[in-house]
Motif scaffolding. Structure first.
Motif, mmCIF file in Angstrom:
data_model
loop_
_atom_site.group_PDB
_atom_site.id
_atom_site.type_symbol
_atom_site.label_atom_id
_atom_site.label_comp_id
_atom_site.label_asym_id
_atom_site.label_seq_id
_atom_site.Cartn_x
_atom_site.Cartn_y
_atom_site.Cartn_z
ATOM 1 N N GLN A 313 0.855 -1.183 0.000
ATOM 2 C CA GLN A 313 0.000 0.000 0.000
ATOM 3 C C GLN A 313 0.894 1.238 0.000
ATOM 4 O OE1 GLN A 313 -3.370 0.068 -0.123
ATOM 5 N NE2 GLN A 313 -3.513 -2.165 -0.128
ATOM 6 N N HIS A 314 0.626 2.161 -0.933
ATOM 7 C CA HIS A 314 1.445 3.357 -1.048
ATOM 8 C C HIS A 314 0.716 4.548 -0.447
ATOM 9 C CE1 HIS A 314 3.633 6.472 -3.801
ATOM 10 N NE2 HIS A 314 4.237 6.349 -2.633
ATOM 11 N N TYR A 315 1.292 5.125 0.597
ATOM 12 C CA TYR A 315 0.743 6.329 1.217
ATOM 13 C C TYR A 315 1.623 7.494 0.792
ATOM 14 C CZ TYR A 315 -1.729 2.755 3.745
ATOM 15 O OH TYR A 315 -2.500 1.658 4.037
ATOM 16 N N GLN A 316 1.311 8.023 -0.385
ATOM 17 C CA GLN A 316 2.184 8.975 -1.072
ATOM 18 C C GLN A 316 2.518 10.174 -0.197
ATOM 19 O OE1 GLN A 316 0.895 9.639 -5.038
ATOM 20 N NE2 GLN A 316 2.600 10.971 -5.572
ATOM 21 N N THR A 317 3.807 10.470 -0.115
ATOM 22 C CA THR A 317 4.295 11.539 0.753
ATOM 23 C C THR A 317 3.656 12.879 0.430
ATOM 24 O OG1 THR A 317 6.420 10.387 0.964
ATOM 25 C CG2 THR A 317 6.362 12.725 1.544
ATOM 26 N N SER A 318 3.432 13.149 -0.847
ATOM 27 C CA SER A 318 2.873 14.444 -1.247
ATOM 28 C C SER A 318 1.391 14.578 -0.908
ATOM 29 C CB SER A 318 3.060 14.646 -2.757
ATOM 30 O OG SER A 318 2.388 13.640 -3.489
ATOM 31 N N GLN A 319 0.739 13.457 -0.573
ATOM 32 C CA GLN A 319 -0.700 13.486 -0.327
ATOM 33 C C GLN A 319 -1.080 13.191 1.125
ATOM 34 O OE1 GLN A 319 -2.382 10.751 -3.161
ATOM 35 N NE2 GLN A 319 -1.779 11.975 -4.941
ATOM 36 N N THR A 320 -0.152 12.744 1.927
ATOM 37 C CA THR A 320 -0.435 12.433 3.331
ATOM 38 C C THR A 320 0.662 12.994 4.222
ATOM 39 O OG1 THR A 320 0.751 10.329 3.211
ATOM 40 C CG2 THR A 320 -1.604 10.271 2.716
ATOM 41 N N ASN A 321 0.297 13.383 5.427
ATOM 42 C CA ASN A 321 1.332 13.804 6.376
ATOM 43 C C ASN A 321 1.882 12.570 7.093
ATOM 44 O OD1 ASN A 321 -0.426 13.141 8.559
ATOM 45 N ND2 ASN A 321 -1.368 15.181 8.437
ATOM 46 N N LEU A 322 2.965 12.758 7.811
ATOM 47 C CA LEU A 322 3.654 11.631 8.439
ATOM 48 C C LEU A 322 2.772 10.932 9.467
ATOM 49 C CD1 LEU A 322 6.232 9.971 8.704
ATOM 50 C CD2 LEU A 322 7.055 11.638 10.384
ATOM 51 N N GLU A 323 1.995 11.702 10.205
ATOM 52 C CA GLU A 323 1.133 11.104 11.227
ATOM 53 C C GLU A 323 0.091 10.176 10.599
ATOM 54 O OE1 GLU A 323 -1.928 12.472 14.825
ATOM 55 O OE2 GLU A 323 -0.889 13.977 13.614
ATOM 56 N N HIS A 324 -0.535 10.634 9.519
ATOM 57 C CA HIS A 324 -1.535 9.817 8.838
ATOM 58 C C HIS A 324 -0.904 8.575 8.228
ATOM 59 C CE1 HIS A 324 -4.223 8.802 5.344
ATOM 60 N NE2 HIS A 324 -5.119 8.899 6.313
ATOM 61 N N ARG A 325 0.298 8.750 7.667
ATOM 62 C CA ARG A 325 1.004 7.634 7.062
ATOM 63 C C ARG A 325 1.356 6.594 8.126
ATOM 64 N NH1 ARG A 325 4.299 10.843 4.499
ATOM 65 N NH2 ARG A 325 6.316 10.183 5.266
ATOM 66 N N GLU A 326 1.816 7.069 9.278
ATOM 67 C CA GLU A 326 2.179 6.159 10.364
ATOM 68 C C GLU A 326 0.962 5.347 10.825
ATOM 69 O OE1 GLU A 326 4.105 6.153 14.874
ATOM 70 O OE2 GLU A 326 4.006 8.023 13.712
ATOM 71 N N GLN A 327 -0.178 5.994 10.971
ATOM 72 C CA GLN A 327 -1.393 5.297 11.399
ATOM 73 C C GLN A 327 -1.754 4.192 10.416
ATOM 74 O OE1 GLN A 327 -4.258 8.459 11.701
ATOM 75 N NE2 GLN A 327 -3.520 9.179 13.692
ATOM 76 N N ASN A 328 -1.682 4.505 9.129
ATOM 77 C CA ASN A 328 -2.031 3.520 8.113
ATOM 78 C C ASN A 328 -1.036 2.368 8.055
ATOM 79 O OD1 ASN A 328 -4.511 4.341 6.483
ATOM 80 N ND2 ASN A 328 -3.366 6.257 6.494
ATOM 81 N N MET A 329 0.239 2.674 8.196
ATOM 82 C CA MET A 329 1.253 1.627 8.132
ATOM 83 C C MET A 329 1.159 0.709 9.340
ATOM 84 S SD MET A 329 4.410 3.788 6.438
ATOM 85 C CE MET A 329 5.400 2.410 5.889
ATOM 86 N N ARG A 330 0.843 1.277 10.483
ATOM 87 C CA ARG A 330 0.655 0.445 11.676
ATOM 88 C C ARG A 330 -0.604 -0.415 11.535
ATOM 89 N NH1 ARG A 330 4.371 1.441 15.401
ATOM 90 N NH2 ARG A 330 5.389 3.481 15.467
ATOM 91 N N ARG A 331 -1.630 0.128 10.905
ATOM 92 C CA ARG A 331 -2.868 -0.627 10.706
ATOM 93 C C ARG A 331 -2.619 -1.822 9.775
ATOM 94 N NH1 ARG A 331 -6.222 -0.451 6.639
ATOM 95 N NH2 ARG A 331 -5.295 1.494 5.856
ATOM 96 N N VAL A 332 -1.873 -1.608 8.687
ATOM 97 C CA VAL A 332 -1.548 -2.693 7.766
ATOM 98 C C VAL A 332 -0.782 -3.795 8.496
ATOM 99 C CG1 VAL A 332 -0.160 -3.328 5.739
ATOM 100 C CG2 VAL A 332 -1.588 -1.271 5.686
ATOM 101 N N HIS A 333 0.139 -3.386 9.357
ATOM 102 C CA HIS A 333 0.944 -4.354 10.103
ATOM 103 C C HIS A 333 0.074 -5.163 11.070
ATOM 104 C CE1 HIS A 333 4.441 -6.118 11.991
ATOM 105 N NE2 HIS A 333 4.037 -5.682 13.175
#
Length: 348
Positions: A313-333
């Motif tokens: 899953q790609h949480y594109q840097t230009s479209q998401t902030n780090l906090e949102h990206r972290e939440q999603n990556m932890r959810r995938v894990h």
């Protein structure tokens, strides 16, 4: 059961930082790495091509520290059942310390799942800020997972980041290893990836000539995200990915994998690296490595495949902030760990 072979150690052709030799993956001799500050010149290898661009490394990945805890002992025991070995290269911008740590705490914490042994390596270029470079060296000393190469870390040189990891892989990994190139804003489900591997391995093995020694020579590239067909070069001169007719004249690109995540067997990666050494590169690294160069080495579209089971899953840097990206990556894990529990799959 297929077992990974020892890495072919080769003399380097340029000045490198050398030092202690280490090993990783399920107790087998697979990944040999050296790090220190001593600089040595070695004779040129007859196996590794002389590139127009050669990289030296400030730090290189080292063997994971092993402690005799119950958890680590169980993990070592699990790795005795390894059928495939993957080195997951995560390309990351120099100042992205937090992004790298998020990966270490999520997908990067997985070192074995469903028969697949995994080593995670972060690929980082040199910053213009000397303090950042010092912090990267400290990070490497602490975690032992950073391939820090001596070349500017900018978007314009992004293609060099992939070339730097291919150079290192070509010099250190055997053809029975699979590698992946992953951006640091991509979440990977290694359980689903292992299922893709198993299906491909079963298919390749079923058609393999008994006299062939390396089944991985028949293994294809896998697109972790988009499988792109008949994309056209961008001709607008103001675009960051502008491609002139002099650089690439055809009206369409060969089939390629979209850049944030793709998987390549070392048997193909070595050939890619050799040809890249003697050709000028496009700045669009995904098109260049997985499309144009793959096509030029004679690997047709049968050697590049779509994913069967979604694993990235790609949480594109230009479209998401780090906090949102972290939440999603932890959810995938978390979802991956839950699936492993339901499936009663061994992992660590």
């Amino acid at each position: 059961m297929l077992r990974p072979l020892a890495i072919k150690t080769k003399p380097k052709e340029a000045e490198m930082h050398y030092g202690r030799l280490t090993t990783f993956i399920n107790g087998s001799e697979v990944l040999h790495v050296k790090t220190t500050t001593e600089t040595i010149k070695s004779p040129a290898s007859t196996h590794t091509p002389i590139c127009k661009k050669k990289f030296s490394y400030i730090t290189e990945p080292t063997e994971q520290k092993f402690n005799s805890t119950d958890k680590e002992m169980k993990c070592m025991a699990l790795k005795e059942n390894t059928t495939m070995s993957l080195v997951n290269f995560v390309v990351s911008s120099a100042p992205n310390f937090r992004a790298r740590q998020i990966i270490r705490e999520t997908s990067g914490s997985i070192s074995f799942v469903n028969g697949l042994s995994i080593k995670h390596v972060f690929v980082v270029g040199k910053s213009t800020e000397e303090n950042t470079n010092k912090k990267i060296i400290k990070e490497s000393e602490e975690h032992g997972d950073v391939l820090f190469y001596d070349y500017p870390d900018t978007y314009l040189y992004l293609v060099y980041k992939t070339l730097a990891l291919l150079q290192w892989a070509n010099e250190n990994l055997s053809t029975q290893i699979i590698i992946s190139k992953t951006d640091d804003d991509v979440a990977v489900d290694f359980f689903e990836l292992s299922k893709n591997f198993k299906d491909i391995l079963d298919e390749v093995s079923a058609h393999k000539n008994e006299r062939e020694k390396n089944v991985f020579e028949q293994f294809p590239m896998i697109c972790g995200l988009q499988y792109r067909v008949r994309d056209v070069p961008i001709r607008g001169k103001k675009h960051k990915n502008y491609v002139s007719l002099e650089e690439y004249a055809p009206s369409t690109y060969p089939t390629f994998c979209n850049g944030p995540m793709y998987v390549i067997p070392m048997a193909i990666a070595k050939d890619l690296y050799k040809l890249t050494c003697v050709h000028e590169m496009l700045r669009t690294e995904d098109v260049w490595f997985t499309g144009i160069v793959r096509d030029r080495i004679g690997k047709g579209d049968s050697n590049i495949v779509k994913r069967t089971y979604p694993f990235a899953q790609h949480y594109q840097t230009s479209q998401t902030n780090l906090e949102h990206r972290e939440q999603n990556m932890r959810r995938v894990h978390i979802l991956m760990v839950e699936k492993l529990g339901y499936s009663q799959i061994h992992w660590c």
